[in-house]
Write a protein that holds these residues in place. Structure first.
Motif, PDB file in Angstrom:
ATOM      1  N   PRO A   1      -6.743  -9.181   4.717  1.00 60.64           N
ATOM      2  CA  PRO A   1      -6.478 -10.175   3.657  1.00 60.64           C
ATOM      3  C   PRO A   1      -7.541 -10.171   2.562  1.00 60.64           C
ATOM      4  O   PRO A   1      -7.287 -10.612   1.445  1.00 60.64           O
ATOM      5  CB  PRO A   1      -6.473 -11.505   4.418  1.00 60.64           C
ATOM      6  CG  PRO A   1      -7.201 -11.252   5.686  1.00 60.64           C
ATOM      7  CD  PRO A   1      -7.014  -9.815   6.018  1.00 60.64           C
TER       8      PRO A   1
ATOM      9  N   TYR B   1       4.301 -12.776  -1.162  1.00 65.10           N
ATOM     10  CA  TYR B   1       2.894 -12.407  -1.340  1.00 65.10           C
ATOM     11  C   TYR B   1       2.003 -13.245  -0.416  1.00 65.10           C
ATOM     12  O   TYR B   1       1.131 -12.701   0.289  1.00 65.10           O
ATOM     13  CB  TYR B   1       2.502 -12.628  -2.804  1.00 65.10           C
ATOM     14  CG  TYR B   1       1.090 -12.206  -3.144  1.00 65.10           C
ATOM     15  CD1 TYR B   1       0.800 -10.877  -3.466  1.00 65.10           C
ATOM     16  CD2 TYR B   1       0.046 -13.124  -3.136  1.00 65.10           C
ATOM     17  CE1 TYR B   1      -0.491 -10.489  -3.776  1.00 65.10           C
ATOM     18  CE2 TYR B   1      -1.247 -12.745  -3.436  1.00 65.10           C
ATOM     19  CZ  TYR B   1      -1.513 -11.425  -3.761  1.00 65.10           C
ATOM     20  OH  TYR B   1      -2.794 -11.044  -4.057  1.00 65.10           O
TER      21      TYR B   1
ATOM     22  N   SER C   1      -1.708 -10.374   6.996  1.00 64.33           N
ATOM     23  CA  SER C   1      -2.291  -9.043   6.796  1.00 64.33           C
ATOM     24  C   SER C   1      -3.517  -8.814   7.682  1.00 64.33           C
ATOM     25  O   SER C   1      -4.243  -9.764   8.012  1.00 64.33           O
ATOM     26  CB  SER C   1      -2.693  -8.876   5.334  1.00 64.33           C
ATOM     27  OG  SER C   1      -3.390  -7.673   5.166  1.00 64.33           O
TER      28      SER C   1
ATOM     29  N   TYR D   1      -6.695  -8.566  -0.806  1.00 60.93           N
ATOM     30  CA  TYR D   1      -5.762  -9.223  -1.730  1.00 60.93           C
ATOM     31  C   TYR D   1      -6.524  -9.775  -2.936  1.00 60.93           C
ATOM     32  O   TYR D   1      -7.558 -10.412  -2.789  1.00 60.93           O
ATOM     33  CB  TYR D   1      -4.997 -10.342  -1.022  1.00 60.93           C
ATOM     34  CG  TYR D   1      -3.848  -9.818  -0.187  1.00 60.93           C
ATOM     35  CD1 TYR D   1      -4.075  -9.045   0.940  1.00 60.93           C
ATOM     36  CD2 TYR D   1      -2.535 -10.063  -0.550  1.00 60.93           C
ATOM     37  CE1 TYR D   1      -3.022  -8.538   1.688  1.00 60.93           C
ATOM     38  CE2 TYR D   1      -1.478  -9.569   0.198  1.00 60.93           C
ATOM     39  CZ  TYR D   1      -1.726  -8.806   1.315  1.00 60.93           C
ATOM     40  OH  TYR D   1      -0.688  -8.308   2.044  1.00 60.93           O
TER      41      TYR D   1
ATOM     42  N   LYS E   1      -0.182 -11.968   2.778  1.00 60.05           N
ATOM     43  CA  LYS E   1      -1.641 -12.171   2.813  1.00 60.05           C
ATOM     44  C   LYS E   1      -2.060 -12.854   4.116  1.00 60.05           C
ATOM     45  O   LYS E   1      -3.042 -12.456   4.749  1.00 60.05           O
ATOM     46  CB  LYS E   1      -2.065 -13.021   1.613  1.00 60.05           C
ATOM     47  CG  LYS E   1      -3.569 -13.172   1.472  1.00 60.05           C
ATOM     48  CD  LYS E   1      -3.909 -14.033   0.273  1.00 60.05           C
ATOM     49  CE  LYS E   1      -5.410 -14.282   0.211  1.00 60.05           C
ATOM     50  NZ  LYS E   1      -5.770 -15.180  -0.870  1.00 60.05           N
TER      51      LYS E   1
ATOM     52  N   SER F   1      -4.630  -4.789  -3.760  1.00 59.98           N
ATOM     53  CA  SER F   1      -3.993  -4.505  -2.469  1.00 59.98           C
ATOM     54  C   SER F   1      -2.598  -3.909  -2.682  1.00 59.98           C
ATOM     55  O   SER F   1      -1.750  -4.510  -3.352  1.00 59.98           O
ATOM     56  CB  SER F   1      -3.885  -5.812  -1.658  1.00 59.98           C
ATOM     57  OG  SER F   1      -2.958  -5.656  -0.621  1.00 59.98           O
TER      58      SER F   1
ATOM     59  N   GLY G   1      -0.070  -6.194  -1.019  1.00 65.40           N
ATOM     60  CA  GLY G   1       0.237  -7.400  -1.784  1.00 65.40           C
ATOM     61  C   GLY G   1       1.239  -7.124  -2.889  1.00 65.40           C
ATOM     62  O   GLY G   1       2.201  -7.873  -3.091  1.00 65.40           O
TER      63      GLY G   1
END
Lengths: 175, 510
Positions: free
Chosen positions: B289, B279, B286, B292, B283, B296, B299
């Motif tokens: 982000p 996770y 990503s 998240y 993040k 998400s 996520g």
């Protein structure tokens, strides 16, 4: 930082120091089997002694450090270490825990194997546990006839099923 | 390679009988149901099932345990998404975005994502299990007593470091486990350690009663000590996953699979760390982000792929080295020992078919997850409505009879009660159970190999730090200890953050 947690950590640290010292003493007092001609470094007490020493060091850290360590949940999402979920203080109901522990220890630790038939003892334990501890925070729970009937049916059915399965399928001689 | 494929096909074919299929799918369902119930951990389920499968054929007993293990890790995502309560610790990361999606009316979609992530993650892990177990087994044949000592120590130290909020407490729990494993006759000279003249203690504490106590009785007391209310499940639609959700995040899926397997292989770390690491990495890398924590898809996919990929990942060292990758794997390893399967470097030499049988077991459990996860959602969730005050005493009765049934002696029941009460109290003060269990499983390996090494080196400790692999493992153990010194930790964290930022910048440019 929570002062109460710090005190608990320090008390815990002292307990671990005493425990580690007792382990080292026990390891030191063990026979070193010199008569068998084994090297002293492989004596039976070596490993427990080393483990005891490590436990003392960890205990000392708990006693001497100035703050507690914790990893808040939001840190985990950013890559911090995950923690094994432990119940929070606000969730804890000591009375519930004490009554449940008392019933479990009385059943498994004292009465099991005392001559009372297994199925009867198990039925009684399940009935009492279900009736005395329900979803409310009352300890013991208020008497509720419907719950008592459910408890009686569930307890006798489950105890009978476990008795039959373990005695006749797994061939275990029940206590 | 071709031999492996043949053995895998043989493994699958061996389980294509009505009894084996019923056991595989039944135990996967049981695992999912247990995973759905907050308070029933994957380790508890496997421990209880170990006691209930004692009389079964070894291959069928292990089939039940592997399927239930995989099912439980997946099952916990249901309650994470719908109730914001992780069914098992491994699903805590899924709560963050899964529950947010459910609040936005997308619970069905979230469950579809979780199912897809779990299935793909397990399949990825399964391929790694088939490929890397023989490889690791071959490398492990070169390990000596020195390396096995460090591996056992590394397992306990790593587990204590990552599982506990406070590493010192994790290490204390782990070292206590190592110490408890040493009670009774030692493995080299049959000397009775800490037996105090008691015949039962001289035989040592049974592994299964201690495990049942640590994860069964302590869990019963923990759950019973909490206030609880019957959860309300929110409405949701179809849980059939959207193809686009899978295709769009294929990079995240592969990356999380790799992280999950790698963390699974690390001794004693476990599924929850795999989920959090997947996770956190997703993040960091990503493009979005900021989504998240707000629902998400990426996520949730990362967390669920990571935790299920670590299940086969954790089995790899358990089979190849007899060093479990997680607490449930420790129980699985104990069950293998009870059923006469000798895991470790010689497994690939003496019984290579077993490794591919386990691969087949994981495949069947994955098919079970796919089937039950997509088509049995609403009936599965009924389990969360069962009051825990009814469930816990029933589980305790199984803990008692399961401990007793092993060798029909009350000492095992007292062992279970004693360690259960001890772990309950320790957990209340922040000492985790998982390193303790790892310590118990690895205690014998550590003890024997330290002393064997000292015999081989004539009492000289230098080979423990001068042999290349030993030196590497020793450095890892020291690194784990040292990085918990606050000033060192700060430097390492800064270095790690700048490394991730650099990778993210490069990926952004690419």
């Amino acid at each position: 930082m929570n002062a109460r947690t710090l005190t608990a950590d320090r008390t815990g640290g002292l307990i671990w120091i005493v425990f580690g010292a007792a382990v080292i003493y026990g390891s030191w007092a063990m026979d070193r089997l010199e008569s068998l001609g084994i090297p002293p470094s492989t004596a039976p007490g070596v490993v427990p002694g080393l483990l005891g020493a490590f436990i003392i060091v960890f205990g000392l850290v708990l006693v001497l450090r100035r703050e507690t360590v914790s990893t808040p949940a939001f840190d985990q999402a950013d890559g911090g270490a995950p923690i094994e979920p432990a119940p929070t203080k606000s969730d804890f109901n000591a009375k519930r825990a004490a009554l449940s522990a008392f019933l479990c220890l009385a059943y498994g630790g004292a009465l099991l194997g005392s001559g009372i038939p297994y199925w009867l003892l198990t039925t009684a334990f399940l009935f009492l546990h279900i009736v005395l501890l329900d979803e409310t925070s009352d300890v013991p729970a208020r008497f509720n006839l419907r719950r008592a009937i459910t408890a009686a049916i569930l307890a006798s059915a489950f105890a009978t099923a476990v008795t039959l399965v373990f005695q006749y399928i797994f061939l275990v001689r029940l206590p | 390679m071709f031999d492996g494929l043949v053995m895998f096909v043989n493994g699958v074919a061996g389980y294509l009988t009505p009894t084996s299929l019923a056991l595989a799918f039944g135990s996967t369902l049981l695992g999912i149901l247990a995973g759905c119930m907050p308070g029933l951990s994957a380790t508890l389920v496997i421990t209880l099932l170990t006691t209930l499968t004692l009389k079964m054929q070894p291959n069928q007993a292990i089939l039940v345990l592997v399927c239930a293990y995989n099912g439980a890790i997946y099952g916990g995502s249901r309650t994470a998404i719908l109730l914001n309560i992780p069914g098992t610790a491994a699903n805590a990361a899924a709560c963050i975005d899964g529950y947010q999606l459910a609040r936005q009316g997308q619970a069905g979609r979230a469950m579809g994502i979780a199912t897809t992530g779990s299935v793909v993650g397990t399949l990825f892990g399964l391929v790694c299990l088939a490929l890397f177990t023989p490889l690791l087994g071959e490398i492990a044949l070169k390990f000596g007593a020195f390396e096995f000592f460090w591996l056992a120590l590394l397992g306990v130290v790593l587990s204590g470091n990552v599982v506990a909020a406070d590493p010192i407490k994790g290490w204390i729990a782990g070292f206590l486990g190592l110490l408890v494993a040493g009670v009774g006759q030692d493995g080299m000279y049959a000397y009775e350690r800490f037996a105090f003249g008691n015949a039962d203690l001289a035989g040592g504490f049974g592994l299964i009663p201690v495990l049942v106590g640590a994860f069964g009785f302590s869990e019963v007391l923990t759950v019973m000590s909490e206030r609880f209310a019957r959860p309300k499940i929110m409405e949701f639609g179809s849980a059939i996953p959207r193809i686009m959700d899978v295709l769009k995040y294929w990079r995240t899926i592969i990356r999380s699979g790799v992280i999950g397997v790698w963390i699974g292989i690390l001794p004693g770390v476990g599924e929850d760390m795999a989920a959090w690491s997947s996770y956190a990495t997703a993040k960091r890398l990503s493009k979005n982000p900021e989504e998240y924590g707000k629902g998400s898809i990426e996520g949730l996919m990362a967390a669920e792929t990571g935790d299920n990929a670590s299940v086969p990942g954790g089995i790899i060292p358990a089979l190849a080295l007899a060093i479990p990758g997680s607490a449930p794997c420790a129980v699985l390893l104990a069950a293998m020992i009870i059923h006469g399967v000798q895991a470790g470097p010689m497994l690939m030499v003496e019984n290579p078919q077993f490794v591919f049988d386990v691969v087949a077991m994981v495949l069947f459990s994955t098919l079970g997850i796919l089937f039950f996860g997509l088509f049995f959602i609403k009936p599965l969730l009924k389990i969360t409505q069962i009051p825990r005050s009814l469930m816990m005493p029933l589980i305790f009765v199984l803990c008692v009879i399961g401990s007793y049934a092993l060798s029909s002696r009350l000492f095992d029941v007292y062992t279970m009660l004693g360690f259960g009460a001890l772990i309950f109290v320790m957990r209340r003060y922040g000492y985790p159970a998982a390193p303790f269990v790892l310590g118990i499983v690895l205690g014998d390996i550590l003890d024997k190999n330290l002393r064997r090494g000292l015999v081989l080196s004539d009492g000289d400790i230098l080979p423990f730090i001068t042999r290349p692999l030993s030196a590497l493992l020793a450095l890892l153990v020291i690194y784990t200890f040292v990085t918990n010194v606050p000033s060192v930790h700060a430097v390492v964290t800064r270095w790690r953050k700048s490394l991730f930022a650099g990778i993210a910048r490069r990926m952004g440019r690419a």
